[in-house]
Design an enzyme around this catalytic site. Structure first.
Site, PDB file in Angstrom:
ATOM      1  N   THR A  63     -10.336  36.682  82.668  1.00 39.56           N
ATOM      2  CA  THR A  63      -9.420  36.063  83.625  1.00 39.56           C
ATOM      3  C   THR A  63      -9.804  36.368  85.060  1.00 39.56           C
ATOM      4  O   THR A  63      -9.602  35.554  85.960  1.00 39.56           O
ATOM      5  CB  THR A  63      -7.982  36.555  83.340  1.00 39.56           C
ATOM      6  N   SER A 108     -12.756  37.447  76.761  1.00 40.45           N
ATOM      7  CA  SER A 108     -13.163  38.672  76.058  1.00 40.45           C
ATOM      8  C   SER A 108     -12.941  38.623  74.555  1.00 40.45           C
ATOM      9  O   SER A 108     -13.439  39.481  73.829  1.00 40.45           O
ATOM     10  CB  SER A 108     -12.488  39.896  76.668  1.00 40.45           C
ATOM     11  N   THR A 141      -9.184  41.001  79.788  1.00 44.51           N
ATOM     12  CA  THR A 141      -8.320  42.128  79.435  1.00 44.51           C
ATOM     13  C   THR A 141      -8.011  42.213  77.937  1.00 44.51           C
ATOM     14  O   THR A 141      -7.656  43.277  77.444  1.00 44.51           O
ATOM     15  CB  THR A 141      -6.986  42.066  80.203  1.00 44.51           C
ATOM     16  N   ASP A 142      -8.161  41.071  77.225  1.00 46.30           N
ATOM     17  CA  ASP A 142      -7.721  41.062  75.818  1.00 46.30           C
ATOM     18  C   ASP A 142      -8.431  42.112  74.961  1.00 46.30           C
ATOM     19  O   ASP A 142      -7.808  42.753  74.121  1.00 46.30           O
ATOM     20  CB  ASP A 142      -7.944  39.672  75.202  1.00 46.30           C
TER      21      ASP A 142
HETATM   22  N1  ASP Z   1      -8.107  35.752  77.652  1.00 44.68           N
HETATM   23  C1  ASP Z   1      -8.544  36.541  78.755  1.00 44.68           C
HETATM   24  C2  ASP Z   1      -9.708  37.395  78.332  1.00 44.68           C
HETATM   25  O1  ASP Z   1      -9.528  38.416  77.723  1.00 44.68           O
HETATM   26  C3  ASP Z   1      -7.435  37.360  79.241  1.00 44.68           C
HETATM   27  C4  ASP Z   1      -7.745  38.205  80.425  1.00 44.68           C
HETATM   28  O2  ASP Z   1      -8.861  38.402  80.851  1.00 44.68           O
HETATM   29  O3  ASP Z   1      -6.773  38.742  80.961  1.00 44.68           O
HETATM   30  O4  ASP Z   1     -10.817  37.046  78.639  1.00 44.68           O
END
Ligand code: ASP
Length: 375
Positions: A63, A108, A141-142
């Site tokens: 993200t 991710s 973040t995932d």
């Molecule tokens: N779906 C995103 C990821 O993990 C969420 C994020 O980065 O916050 O790439």
């Protein structure tokens, strides 16, 4: 008359020497090659501030590299490149000499074992150079905690490694990426951050990769370290307030330098009315290890336990973790007798990372249990 002419000649020669000496610039005395080198060195020293730490930013997507109109939930992750991420935070240049590399550019959930190995090797290589003081990895973040814990176990260096992401895409109102990235660079360049293993920086908090987890689907304060606590805070300055008691980085026994793949480890989830067939399916699909996200203190239903014991008899290592989200899973009773290991305080996704690395060294259940108690 002769003497006068002689004196005039001396005066003329002296004037000529003075004149040619003054008009010749230092560059004019150099060969073109030397001149080019001088310019290069001086332009490099003009842009590089020698008293600042040198930080490499390795970008993987997520993200923090995402774009939308203004939405914070509907956007495409992993579309902005590392150079744009750096350009968006020019203030970083005041605290470090930063440069970037794009490792991958994905959400991710698509970080796989191949990417982990590539990233781990690159971080190790960069940190082995005396010219690099610290690393920042930008990441979705995932699954950020999985990559952070992997680096924590495999990079042999005491220089700071900071993994950072954001919950809002770069185009959102009040995007959190720029300040998270700025803070991550600040921590990666801090002498006090040395020797603490891989750190996770978001939302003005510094957490250990060993203890932190994502706890909320959308909130900016999603990364928590409830039971063990954060190890630091950033309030302009950096404040560290906890030490890491687990083995990591340069004290870790795990090495990936000669690996091009990791053993398959799958995660199964416990629930009412679950069955032993889940274990059979994982074994059939080639799992060398299984982590079970059990209820409570890593509990298995009778049916699940039958499947787990069958898997162990086929040479698969089974580790009990918990679906509760926190706490220690203890080694006890029949579970120990049946070689169903305990994840200690590792959640299922991080227990999977440790089990993959453990299986690159041994399949002895006692030794693997020791790893879970030490790392
Ligand atoms: N779906 C995103 C990821 O993990 C969420 C994020 O980065 O916050 O790439």
């Amino acid at each position: 008359m002769k003497t006068q002419r002689f004196l005039l000649l001396i005066l003329f020669t002296a004037l000529l020497l003075v004149f040619t000496g003054c008009s010749q610039s230092p560059e004019a005395k150099e060969s073109p090659k030397e001149k080019a080198q001088t310019q290069k060195v001086s332009s490099a020293s003009a842009s590089k501030k020698n008293d600042l730490p040198t930080i490499k930013i390795l970008a993987t997507g997520g993200t923090i590299a995402g774009k939308s109109k203004t939405s914070t939930t509907e956007y495409k992750a992993g579309v902005v490149g590392v150079e744009s991420l750096i350009e968006a935070v020019p203030e970083m240049k005041d605290i470090a000499n930063v440069s970037g590399e794009q490792v991958v550019n994905v959400g991710s959930t698509n970080i796989d074992n191949k990417t982990l190995l590539k990233l781990g090797k690159r971080v190790s290589k960069l940190l082995s150079s005396k010219d690099v003081n610290g690393i920042v990895v930008t990441h979705g973040t995932d699954t950020l905690e999985e990559t952070a814990y992997f680096l924590n176990l495999t990079v042999k260096s005491d220089k700071p490694i900071v993994v950072v992401g954001s919950m809002r895409p770069s185009t959102a109102i009040s995007a959190d990426g720029p300040s998270n990235l700025y803070n991550a660079v600040k921590v990666a360049g801090a002498h006090e951050a040395k020797g603490k293993g891989t750190l996770v920086v978001l939302n003005d908090r510094i957490a250990s990769a060993r203890y932190v987890t994502k706890t909320n689907t959308t909130a900016t304060d999603t990364f928590k370290s409830e039971e063990m606590g954060y190890i630091g805070t950033i309030a302009d300055d950096i404040y560290f307030h906890n030490e890491i008691t687990r083995k990591h980085t340069k004290d870790s026994e795990f090495s990936i330098s000669s690996l091009d793949k990791l053993p398959q480890v799958d995660i199964l989830y416990g629930y009412q009315n679950d069955g032993s067939y889940l274990f059979d399916a994982a074994v059939k699909a080639g799992a060398k290890g299984i982590v079970f996200a059990g209820s409570g203190n890593g509990s298995l239903s009778d049916a699940a336990e039958k499947g787990a014991v069958r898997a162990v008899k086929k040479g698969v290592t089974v580790v009990r973790s918990t679906r509760t989200g926190d706490g220690v899973v203890t080694s006890n009773g029949d579970y120990v007798k049946n070689d169903l290991l305990a994840s200690n305080s590792l959640n299922p996704q991080k227990a999977r990372i440790l089990l993959m690395l453990a299986l690159t060294k041994t399949d002895d259940p006692r030794k693997i249990q020791d790893y879970f108690n030490e790392y």
